[in-house]
Structure formats: C-alpha cells, structure tokens
Design a protein around this motif. Structure first.
Motif, PDB file in Angstrom:
ATOM      1  N   SER A 166       0.831  -1.206   0.000  1.00  0.00           N
ATOM      2  CA  SER A 166       0.000   0.000   0.000  1.00  0.00           C
ATOM      3  C   SER A 166       0.867   1.258   0.000  1.00  0.00           C
ATOM      4  N   GLY A 167       1.971   1.206  -0.732  1.00  0.00           N
ATOM      5  CA  GLY A 167       2.832   2.368  -0.870  1.00  0.00           C
ATOM      6  C   GLY A 167       3.732   2.620   0.328  1.00  0.00           C
ATOM      7  N   GLN A 168       3.740   1.748   1.331  1.00  0.00           N
ATOM      8  CA  GLN A 168       4.549   1.929   2.524  1.00  0.00           C
ATOM      9  C   GLN A 168       5.596   0.822   2.595  1.00  0.00           C
ATOM     10  N   LEU A 169       6.801   1.190   3.062  1.00  0.00           N
ATOM     11  CA  LEU A 169       7.867   0.199   3.252  1.00  0.00           C
ATOM     12  C   LEU A 169       7.475  -0.742   4.370  1.00  0.00           C
ATOM     13  N   THR A 170       7.442  -2.064   4.029  1.00  0.00           N
ATOM     14  CA  THR A 170       7.073  -3.081   5.016  1.00  0.00           C
ATOM     15  C   THR A 170       8.284  -3.913   5.429  1.00  0.00           C
ATOM     16  N   TYR A 171       9.021  -4.426   4.452  1.00  0.00           N
ATOM     17  CA  TYR A 171      10.183  -5.261   4.723  1.00  0.00           C
ATOM     18  C   TYR A 171      11.339  -4.847   3.805  1.00  0.00           C
ATOM     19  N   VAL A 172      12.528  -5.303   4.177  1.00  0.00           N
ATOM     20  CA  VAL A 172      13.695  -5.278   3.294  1.00  0.00           C
ATOM     21  C   VAL A 172      14.131  -6.727   3.123  1.00  0.00           C
ATOM     22  N   LEU A 173      14.101  -7.216   1.897  1.00  0.00           N
ATOM     23  CA  LEU A 173      14.426  -8.603   1.569  1.00  0.00           C
ATOM     24  C   LEU A 173      15.844  -8.642   1.005  1.00  0.00           C
ATOM     25  N   SER A 174      16.704  -9.476   1.596  1.00  0.00           N
ATOM     26  CA  SER A 174      18.115  -9.512   1.206  1.00  0.00           C
ATOM     27  C   SER A 174      18.536 -10.928   0.867  1.00  0.00           C
ATOM     28  N   ALA A 175      19.418 -11.009  -0.165  1.00  0.00           N
ATOM     29  CA  ALA A 175      20.066 -12.281  -0.513  1.00  0.00           C
ATOM     30  C   ALA A 175      21.547 -12.133  -0.185  1.00  0.00           C
ATOM     31  N   VAL A 176      22.041 -12.988   0.723  1.00  0.00           N
ATOM     32  CA  VAL A 176      23.463 -12.973   1.097  1.00  0.00           C
ATOM     33  C   VAL A 176      24.180 -13.974   0.194  1.00  0.00           C
ATOM     34  N   ILE A 177      25.054 -13.454  -0.661  1.00  0.00           N
ATOM     35  CA  ILE A 177      25.659 -14.272  -1.723  1.00  0.00           C
ATOM     36  C   ILE A 177      27.159 -14.373  -1.480  1.00  0.00           C
ATOM     37  N   PRO A 178      27.704 -15.582  -1.441  1.00  0.00           N
ATOM     38  CA  PRO A 178      29.151 -15.711  -1.248  1.00  0.00           C
ATOM     39  C   PRO A 178      29.884 -15.194  -2.481  1.00  0.00           C
ATOM     40  N   THR A 179      31.084 -14.668  -2.265  1.00  0.00           N
ATOM     41  CA  THR A 179      31.862 -14.115  -3.387  1.00  0.00           C
ATOM     42  C   THR A 179      32.228 -15.200  -4.389  1.00  0.00           C
ATOM     43  N   GLU A 180      32.270 -16.495  -3.929  1.00  0.00           N
ATOM     44  CA  GLU A 180      32.575 -17.564  -4.883  1.00  0.00           C
ATOM     45  C   GLU A 180      31.515 -17.638  -5.996  1.00  0.00           C
ATOM     46  N   HIS A 181      30.331 -17.132  -5.708  1.00  0.00           N
ATOM     47  CA  HIS A 181      29.279 -17.129  -6.719  1.00  0.00           C
ATOM     48  C   HIS A 181      29.688 -16.270  -7.916  1.00  0.00           C
ATOM     49  N   ILE A 182      30.270 -15.107  -7.651  1.00  0.00           N
ATOM     50  CA  ILE A 182      30.735 -14.220  -8.736  1.00  0.00           C
ATOM     51  C   ILE A 182      31.943 -14.832  -9.419  1.00  0.00           C
ATOM     52  N   LEU A 183      32.821 -15.515  -8.621  1.00  0.00           N
ATOM     53  CA  LEU A 183      33.985 -16.176  -9.228  1.00  0.00           C
ATOM     54  C   LEU A 183      33.515 -17.244 -10.221  1.00  0.00           C
ATOM     55  N   ALA A 184      32.444 -17.943  -9.872  1.00  0.00           N
ATOM     56  CA  ALA A 184      31.915 -18.966 -10.790  1.00  0.00           C
ATOM     57  C   ALA A 184      31.427 -18.326 -12.085  1.00  0.00           C
ATOM     58  N   VAL A 185      30.850 -17.125 -11.985  1.00  0.00           N
ATOM     59  CA  VAL A 185      30.414 -16.415 -13.195  1.00  0.00           C
ATOM     60  C   VAL A 185      31.606 -16.122 -14.084  1.00  0.00           C
ATOM     61  N   LEU A 186      32.732 -15.688 -13.449  1.00  0.00           N
ATOM     62  CA  LEU A 186      33.932 -15.392 -14.246  1.00  0.00           C
ATOM     63  C   LEU A 186      34.456 -16.657 -14.918  1.00  0.00           C
ATOM     64  N   MET A 187      34.486 -17.741 -14.175  1.00  0.00           N
ATOM     65  CA  MET A 187      35.049 -18.973 -14.723  1.00  0.00           C
ATOM     66  C   MET A 187      34.199 -19.521 -15.873  1.00  0.00           C
ATOM     67  N   ARG A 188      32.884 -19.259 -15.813  1.00  0.00           N
ATOM     68  CA  ARG A 188      32.040 -19.733 -16.912  1.00  0.00           C
ATOM     69  C   ARG A 188      32.321 -18.995 -18.216  1.00  0.00           C
ATOM     70  N   GLN A 189      32.967 -17.835 -18.131  1.00  0.00           N
ATOM     71  CA  GLN A 189      33.255 -17.064 -19.342  1.00  0.00           C
ATOM     72  C   GLN A 189      34.556 -17.494 -20.012  1.00  0.00           C
ATOM     73  N   GLN A 190      35.211 -18.530 -19.487  1.00  0.00           N
ATOM     74  CA  GLN A 190      36.438 -19.077 -20.078  1.00  0.00           C
ATOM     75  C   GLN A 190      37.515 -17.998 -20.212  1.00  0.00           C
ATOM     76  N   VAL A 191      37.891 -17.433 -19.075  1.00  0.00           N
ATOM     77  CA  VAL A 191      38.936 -16.405 -19.053  1.00  0.00           C
ATOM     78  C   VAL A 191      40.276 -17.045 -19.435  1.00  0.00           C
ATOM     79  N   PRO A 192      41.057 -16.429 -20.340  1.00  0.00           N
ATOM     80  CA  PRO A 192      42.361 -17.008 -20.704  1.00  0.00           C
ATOM     81  C   PRO A 192      43.239 -17.209 -19.467  1.00  0.00           C
ATOM     82  N   ALA A 193      44.011 -18.298 -19.524  1.00  0.00           N
ATOM     83  CA  ALA A 193      44.824 -18.649 -18.357  1.00  0.00           C
ATOM     84  C   ALA A 193      45.894 -17.604 -18.073  1.00  0.00           C
TER      85      ALA A 193
END
Length: 747
Positions: A166-193
């Motif tokens: 109803s236009g009012q702030l009720t909750y703040v929803l957060s996802a706590v993501i380990p940094t390894e998650h972003i590292l996995a994204v990098l590795m999926r892009q086949q970064v040159p060795a």
C-alpha cells in the motif's frame, strides 16, 4: 705547406658507401618494430577492455537475476506477518537452490526478522552491512552491498530489495551471496589462463579474482587507474604477483562495481623478440655482403685509375693523350675530358645553365601569378572576416560599457555617452556593411525566410530611429489595413533595409527636416516609402545611387562620410526577397523618396493569437562567460550581474573548464577565437562535463559568415551573436536559454 697523410683506400670507401645504404633500412626496421610494439600494446589494452566489458555484462546479468528472484519472493503469498514461518521454509529452499548463503528478511527499521540459515525463531540481529541496509530503506531501487565477512568469517555481499505494501515500506528482503558465486560467473566465461580478471565492489574491495591471492585490494597501479572514476578505461599496471600487464576495466552502471582484466605484457610481446633477432641477423648478413662486394669490385676500378694517372701526366707535359678503352663509364668520361679543350665546353655549359635558369624563373612567375589569381577571392573573404573580427572585438566592451553607464544613470556624462553611442553604432554599421557586401557578392548570404507582418517591422524601425532624429520629425503613416499585410521575408535583413533607408534620410536631411515612413498596398505587393525634404539628388547622382561604393560629390570635410555601401546592400537584399527598390528626387534641395516593393504572402495560421505575446519577466540563473578580451568579458559580466544573474568569468578556456568543477551554469557564452583552444573545442568539452551537460551554449564572436554560423550550430551552439552584440540582444539570448532549459526540465 704540410704534406697530406695517406688517404683511405677505395675498397674502404666502397664498403662505407654500401654500409651507409643499409642505415636507412636499419632505421626503418627500428621504427617499424617500435610501431608494432606500440600497436601490440594498444591491441592488448583494447582486448582487455573488451573482455572487461563482456564480463561486466555477465556480472550485471547475474546481479539482475538475483534481483528478479527477490522480486518474485516479495510477491509471494507467504510474505505476510502471519505466515513468516512458511516464508522461512520457502526462503531456505530458494537460497539452497540458488547457492546463496542465506535469504534475510528485515523490518522497515532494518532489524532482522528471520534468516533462512537460522531457525525461524532467531531474530533481532543487526545486519552485517549496515550501510547497504540503510541505503535500501531510504532509496527506491535495489541495492548491491559491499563485500563483508559475517560471523563465520565467510566473505559475502548482500543484494537488498524494498518490499512495499500500500505504498509503505514493510520489509527489506536480502540475498546474502558468497563471493565464490561471482567467481563462478567469471570462470564460466572461459577467461584465458594468462589473464587476471578481478571484480571489485564500489569500495574497491575484491569480490572475485580469477587467480587466487591473499590481498583483498587491487595492486597500487590498478587502484590508481580505477580511482580516476571513469566509466571504463585502459592502462599499464603491475599485478599483485609483480607481473606487468595491459589492463582494461569497465564499471557496472547500476551497482558501482568494476571488472578489471589484465593481459600479461610478456604474452602480448610474444613473437617480437624473434622478429627482432631475424632483422638483426639480416642486417649483419647484408653488412658482410657489402664488405665482400667492395673488395671484389674495387679491382675493376683501380686499374683504369692508374691509366688516367698516366694520361694526366702526359697532358701536363704537353704530350698527346692516349687512353686505352676503360670499362668504367664514369672514368671513360674523365678521360674524354682530358683530351678535349675545356674552354668551349665550359662556355657552352654556362650559356645552357643561364637559359635554363631564365626558363625556370619565367615558369615560377607564371605559376605564382596563377596561384595569386586563384587565391585572390579567398584572401579577400578571409581578410574581411578577420577585419570584422578584429574591429568587433574592441567594439563589444565599448557598447556594453555604454549600456552599463546608461543604466547607472549618471547625468554628468549623458552628452559624452550619446556621442560615443552614435560613433560605436556608426562603426558597427560600417563593419556590417563591409561583410554583407562580401557575402552578397560571393552569393553566400544566408536568408531565413518566414512569415512577417510588415506593420510590426515598420513600427519597430520608426521606434529605433527616435534616438538619432534630433530635432527632425519622423511621420509614420500606417493605414487601417496595414496590419493585414504579410510577406515571406528575413526579418533581420528587412530591418537592415529600413534602418539603412531611414539612416540615409537622416544623413541628408537638415537638423529640423521632416522624414515620412509609409506602408501601403500596391496591387499584389506591399509598398514601403521613405521620403525626406533634404538635399535631394541631381540626375547624375540618381543614376548611380544604388551602385556599389558610389558616393555623391561631397565637400572636403566629408561631413556625411560612409563607404557607399548602404544603398547597394539595400538593392541586393530587396532583390533576394523577390522585390524591387527605386529612388526619385526633384533635384537639388528637392528631397528624396525611396520606394520598396515586396510581394505579399498569405498570413500564417493563428497569427492573431501569437501577436503581442512576449516574456515580461527574466528567468534568473547562472551564466558562464568566456572571452580572452578582458574588457569585453568584464563589461558583459557587469551587465549580466546588474540584470540579476550569477556570473562566472574566464579569460582562458582552461580556467573555464576548471570553473565547471564547482559551478554548474545554465547558460554559457563562449568566444570562438580563444587562445590554445577554439570555442568549438571548448563547447565540446563543456557538453561532456557533468556540470555542463544541460548547459545552453551561445557563441559570441567577431566571425559572422554563414559558414561560421553553420559551424557553430554543428558544434552545439544554440545561438550565434556577432560582436559587438547589443546588450538587449545578449540579455535576450540569456533569457531564451533559461526559458528553454526550464521548459525542457518541466514534466
């Protein structure tokens, strides 16, 4: 006389000759190698930038997907105060499926209500990243926090989303993501060795790195590159392991993170050392070949030289010269020269050289004359443009200073101001006439045709002439139907025609004479008449009155002055409008009449509704004024400040750019002929500056040709004022720019 020492041998000289031929090749090879090296490095940096852009897109997509999952959870039915236990179970399933550390639900004050990694009853804890929690509470957009270590010492970051009911702030929803998650994204892009890819949060704390290292911050050289704050860039850096790299980085627009890719400089230079060795070996081999050829061919030259020595001795003794056949053509010519009498040959050679020199001189003169003929037109135009610019520069501050003096209302200088105003106006008119004649004769005068009500133009011309009439009387004759007369014309140029005709009438009318300005209908044309009871014109003057540079005979004092351009410009401008102008006079002391006929045009739609509408209030704002003529800049600034504007002045383009760091102008008035950087370049720099992106640009310059106006428009200038700009014209340009900015920002 001291005897000369032994000379160098022919073999040695031939060797030096051959070796000197290799020197340019060696220089070219070195230049090419340097260029190739530079290109390799540039290509490596561009490649690193391209990789960083691609990886930034991948990371941005991953964060966007996280936000999408949170948005789906925010819409779930379980997210209700009475069903938080069911939501806890849902959050735990989603976190496990996504590979997240936890999903956290906090209330509107930031207090944690539940965490998917704890029991449902556990609550009341404070968030680890308080700053991002406060940012999510206070803002409207999703927030990606900085890297932090939780109670268990694991590095992670939070993605937070506001949940409103109803236009009012009720909750703040957060996802706590380990940094390894972003590292996995990098590795999926086949970064040159051989490359090192790193992702940093907005505080430059490392989120992920393709090559493990204990350091959590970028290497000093990379940190210096990233702290420039640009959206993307390239440079040379040194990795945490101490390897030189060619680096490119790209920032994530929404989250403030940055992705940097470093390509090993050693890998980028691979293959160049082999090329360098091959080039060096080739040069050494060529040098050895040169030495062998010098030794071999020297024998074919030394024997004919010995024969020439014998012939030279015989010539000195007066004996006949007998030479065997010489295999070397050059030496054979030398032998022939010894056998012939050199006197006649020298005389003939001298005559031949004299003839060739004379022909070259004539050819050079003809070529120079042709070039001068071709450049005569351009030189005239350039001279007139430069003359107009140099004359207008001092006129601008004078005109503005006089306007300021008039506004301050000092009665003691009224007469002197009036004299100076008349002379400045006269000087400006002479400069404008010179430039208009150049544009007209060169067919470069730009006409801006639009519907124009002639009655308004005639009234304005009569009003503008009042200050210079003195005791003369100007009678304005407008019939009732005059307001219905419309023409398709350039308002500025028709105003120039009327001003020239009225000014001409004032010049040749006595101090208490009478001038009549009339507008009437003549069939399918409108007719404007300017009559006076002045000195008139005899037939021989009337015949040439519209000729270029023609002036009627005057006394030695030339009291009426002028360049003989005004009426010639009038005729040209009227003919460009499809009209006609004529002159008549009863003779000496019989007065003169000038008649302008213009074809009528239909009135534009809604002309009556648009008539008389004018802005009555100035829109106040901030103005940046840049002019290397300090007098012009200071007087213009004083005028603007007196009119209620906040003004910053710069005499140099570099100072102007530094002012933009702390001053955000609404309007910028820029001179074009600035030192070190033209006004066009400065305009481009202002437009890309954060404080100048929405700035309204006005060009104030002594260059007023059609090409100058077109170039100013192309550079982003919205208006083009020619020095010396009238104070009212400058103020109107400022007001127009402020109104346009206000209209653009309005919803």
């Amino acid at each position: 006389m001291k005897a000369a020492g032994p000379g160098r041998s022919l073999r040695f000289r031939l060797f030096l000759l051959a070796a000197s031929g290799l020197l340019p090749l060696a220089i070219v090879a070195l230049v090419v190698l340097a260029y190739v090296t530079s290109e390799r490095e540039r290509d490596a940096r561009d490649t690193a930038l391209a990789v960083s852009r691609a990886l930034a897109t991948a990371v941005d997509a991953e964060l966007g997907a996280t936000v999408s999952v949170l948005q789906s959870l925010a819409l779930s039915d379980e997210l209700a105060p009475a069903q938080l236990r069911q939501f806890h179970a849902l959050a735990r399933r989603v976190a496990e499926a996504q590979g997240w550390r936890a999903i956290i639900l906090a209330d509107a004050g930031g207090r944690i209500l539940l965490s998917s990694s704890d029991e449902p009853e556990a609550s009341g804890q404070a968030p680890v990243d308080i700053a991002s929690m406060q940012q999510a509470i206070q803002g409207r957009e999703p927030v990606v926090g900085n890297v932090a270590r939780g109670p268990r010492g694991v590095a992670a970051f939070a993605v937070r989303l506001r949940v409103e009911r109803s236009g009012q702030l009720t909750y703040v929803l957060s996802a706590v993501i380990p940094t390894e998650h972003i590292l996995a994204v990098l590795m999926r892009q086949q970064v040159p060795a051989t490359s090192v890819v790193s992702v940093f949060d907005r505080n430059l704390l490392r989120v992920a790195r393709s090559r493990p290292h204990a350091g959590e911050r970028p290497a000093p050289s990379l940190q210096a590159l990233l702290e420039k704050g640009e959206p993307e860039g390239t440079g040379n850096t040194t990795t945490l392991e101490g390897f030189r790299s060619h680096t490119g980085y790209a920032r994530l627009q929404h989250w403030g993170w940055v992705v940097a890719t470093g390509i090993s400089a050693e890998d980028a230079s691979a293959g160049l050392y082999g090329v360098l060795g091959a080039v060096g070996a080739g040069l050494l081999a060529s040098l050895g070949l040169a030495a062998f050829l010098a030794w071999y061919f020297a024998r074919d030259v030394t024997e004919p030289i010995d024969a020439l020595k014998v012939a030279a001795g015989a010539l000195g003794r007066g004996e006949p010269v007998r030479l065997p056949h010489l295999d070397v053509a050059e030496l054979q010519d030398v032998g022939a020269a010894l056998a012939l009498a050199s006197t006649d040959r020298d005389r003939a050679a001298q005559e031949r050289r004299a003839g060739e020199a004379e022909r070259e001189t004539l050819l050079a003169r003809a070529t120079q004359a042709l070039q001068q003929a071709e450049e005569a037109g351009r030189s005239k135009d350039e001279f007139l443009a430069m003359l107009g610019h140099e004359l207008r520069n001092p006129l601008a501050p004078m005109a503005t200073a006089l306007h300021l003096m008039a506004r301050k209302g000092d009665p003691g200088t009224l007469r002197e101001r009036e004299v100076m105003e008349r002379q400045v106006t006269h000087m400006k008119r002479l400069v404008d006439d010179l430039l208009d004649v150049s544009r007209i004769t060169g067919k470069r005068l730009e006409m801006r045709m639009q519907p124009l009500r002639l009655a308004d133009l005639v009234r304005h011309a009569a009003q503008a002439a009042q200050p210079v009439l003195g005791l003369r009387r100007l009678e304005l004759q407008l019939p009732d139907a005059a307001d219905a007369l419309w023409v398709n014309a350039d308002e500025v140029r028709l105003s120039q025609v009327l001003n020239n005709l009225i000014g001409n009438a004032i010049k040749f009318t006595g101090t208490e004479g009478r001038i009549t300005l009339a507008l009437a209908t003549a069939g399918d044309a409108a007719e404007i008449t300017v009559s006076d009871d002045g000195v008139g014109m005899p037939p021989e003057v009337l015949e040439h009155v519209f000729d270029l540079f023609y002036q009627a005979p005057q006394g030695a004092d030339r009291s009426r002055g002028g360049l003989g351009l005004g009426l010639a410009i009038v005729r040209s401008l009227i003919e460009m409008h499809g009209g006609q102008v004529s002159a008549s006079s009863a003779g000496a002391d019989g007065g003169s009449t000038f008649t302008v006929r213009l074809p009528l045009a239909p009135p534009p739609p809604q002309a009556a509704a648009a008539a008389g509408v004018a802005a009555t209030e100035a829109v106040q704002g901030r103005v940046l004024l840049v002019d290397d003529n300090q007098d012009a800049a200071d007087t213009a600034a004083a005028l603007l400040e007196l009119s209620g504007y906040e003004v910053q002045v710069a005499y140099d383009p570099g100072v102007a750019l530094s002012l933009l760091d702390r001053f955000a102008p609404d309007v910028a008035v820029l001179d074009i002929g600035l030192p070190g950087m033209s006004g066009y370049e400065l305009a481009a720099r202002v437009r890309v500056h954060p404080n100048g992106r929405n700035c309204y640009l006005v060009a104030l310059t002594g260059y007023g040709t059609a090409a100058d106006i077109t170039r100013a428009r192309a550079a982003g200038f919205r208006q083009h004022l020619v020095k010396p700009a009238a104070p009212d014209a400058l103020l109107e340009a400022i007001r127009h720019g402020l109104r346009e900015n206000t209209d653009r920002r309005a919803p």
